[in-house]
Design an enzyme around this catalytic site. Structure first.
Site, short mmCIF file in Angstrom:
data_model
loop_
_atom_site.label_atom_id
_atom_site.label_comp_id
_atom_site.label_asym_id
_atom_site.label_seq_id
_atom_site.Cartn_x
_atom_site.Cartn_y
_atom_site.Cartn_z
N GLU A 268 28.81 50.95 42.06
CA GLU A 268 29.81 51.88 42.56
C GLU A 268 31.22 51.30 42.38
OE1 GLU A 268 28.39 54.30 46.19
OE2 GLU A 268 27.47 52.32 46.44
N GLY A 285 31.49 50.51 46.49
CA GLY A 285 32.50 51.46 46.03
C GLY A 285 33.88 50.84 45.91
N SER A 288 35.66 45.25 42.54
CA SER A 288 36.03 44.86 41.19
C SER A 288 35.53 43.45 40.88
CB SER A 288 37.55 44.89 41.01
OG SER A 288 38.05 46.20 41.06
N GLY A 334 41.57 30.31 43.27
CA GLY A 334 42.48 29.49 44.06
C GLY A 334 42.50 29.80 45.54
N ARG A 374 34.11 36.00 54.36
CA ARG A 374 34.58 36.88 55.42
C ARG A 374 36.03 36.55 55.76
NH1 ARG A 374 30.03 37.43 60.03
NH2 ARG A 374 30.95 39.51 60.03
#
Length: 398
Positions: A268, A285, A288, A334, A374
């Site tokens: 997605e 969704g 990238s 980085g 996280r």
């Protein structure tokens, strides 16, 4: 070539071709294609369509093709990385004579090259053909690309999983392929549209242009596996590789050429050029995966098995199995992450050969398993924990 009666005679002919032709070299890849030529520049190839390609296989068929070309007065330069030759009815007839011992077996999945030659011979005998409409392409070395025909042959090899993603030389592809308008799978020269815009529009014959690109779409050339779903044709570029069971949803999804999946994956988000995603993973969704041209300093990214990239996350490093990037989080080489002592112990269990510290950059975590990236909602600190859940796809959807 005269009609060959037996399989033994065919094998003897192939061996004779290989030993009698000076400098003979078995091709890395070859295939017969139909080409779309320019509307203004009639000598310019815009697209090459291959019903069957051969990659490091079927060398007997290649030998017959080369001999048939020689009979037409075409000499193959085996020192070139790629060779493209026009073929005609006489070429096809000569090949059929040589393939005669196998003609009755050429159906279904057997002897695909013979099926191509036979079908094309019948088509030309019935309907004729334009000069240069059909060609045979040989690739003798995996070197930078020079022609549309050879570029398409390599893209087919990728999309049909004849070769692994990132395993072949695609340098020169952008230079070899023309930028064209696409309408119903047909490429059109932009200069042609400009020159005849008035006439086409007045005659209500101006084509419906779906997109403008050097690359066609995956589904224009490739039939996917039965359990593969692509819900929007624009989301997968030709030259991508989709393993069986992959689902590409509409919206923010995209799979570039020389990128794709090695197992059933839910897509997605965006899989950029040279990125590879392992079985059971979920690209959420808008997520990238950076490509070699979009922020990884040329280092390709591999995502392991059963890994989750949350919605709108960004992954700029390779990941191992069972990892999670929370939604909206950007992980770059980085980026610095904090790992507390308790999590260090757990991470070492699944990555025993890695030296962990309380603070590590993304590149130091590249390729490790069981990472959960996280962000602390109280102080904004980026942290890594041991992933406590296994990522599994809904088998009913794949």
């Amino acid at each position: 070539m005269e009609i060959i009666q037996t399989t033994e005679a065919f094998k003897a002919l192939v061996q004779d071709i290989k030993t009698s032709i000076n400098g003979y070299k078995e091709p890395l890849a070859f295939g017969v294609c139909r080409v779309d030529m320019g509307q203004l520049n009639l000598e310019k190839t815009l697209q090459a369509t291959y019903p069957v390609i051969n990659w490091n296989e079927n060398f007997g068929s290649a030998a017959i093709f080369i001999k048939a070309l020689q009979e037409q007065g075409v000499e193959i330069d085996f020192t070139q990385s790629e060779v493209i030759c026009n073929i005609n009815k006489a070429f096809l007839k000569s090949c059929l004579n040589a393939f005669s011992p196998y003609s009755e077996e050429a159906y279904g999945d057997a002897h695909k090259n013979i099926q191509v030659i036979s079908a094309l011979y019948n088509q030309i005998a019935t309907s004729g053909s334009k000069d240069g409409e059909f060609k045979v392409t040989f690739i003798f070395a995996d070197e930078p690309l020079k022609s549309v025909e050879a570029t398409y042959l390599k893209l087919y090899a990728l999309s049909q999983a004849k070769v692994e993603i990132r395993s072949i030389n695609l340098n020169g592809a952008f230079g070899a392929l023309p930028n064209v308008a696409w309408s119903n799978g047909k490429p059109l020269e932009l200069d042609y549209l400009r020159e005849f815009e008035i006439e086409l529009k007045l005659a209500n014959e101006y084509p419906h242009i779906e997109f403008v690109d050097k690359f066609p779409r995956f589904l224009q050339h490739i039939i996917p596996a039965d359990n593969t779903r692509i819900l929007d044709t624009s989301k997968v570029r030709f030259g991508a590789q989709l393993a069986a069971g992959t689902t590409v949803m509409p919206g923010a999804s995209y799979v570039n050429f020389n990128a794709g999946t090695t197992g059933a994956v839910m897509v997605e988000g965006r899989i950029s050029s040279s990125a590879v995603v392992g079985a059971g993973s979920d690209i959420g969704g808008g997520a990238s995966i950076l490509g070699v041209l979009s922020g990884t300093d040329g280092n390709p990214i591999t995502i392991g098995k059963n890994t989750l990239l949350g919605a709108n996350s960004t992954c700029g490093i390779p990941l191992g199995d069972g990892c999670i990037i929370d939604g909206g989080l950007a992980v770059f080489a980085g980026t610095k992450f904090h790992i507390n002592d308790a999590e260090l112990i757990e991470l070492k269990k699944v990555n025993p050969n890695t030296k962990f510290d309380n603070y590590m950059k993304g590149w130091e975590l590249a390729g490790l398993h069981g990472l959960h990236f996280r962000q602390n909602s109280l102080n904004g600190q980026y942290v890594v924990q041991r992933s406590t859940r296994e990522i599994k796809l809904n088998t009913d959807l794949h």
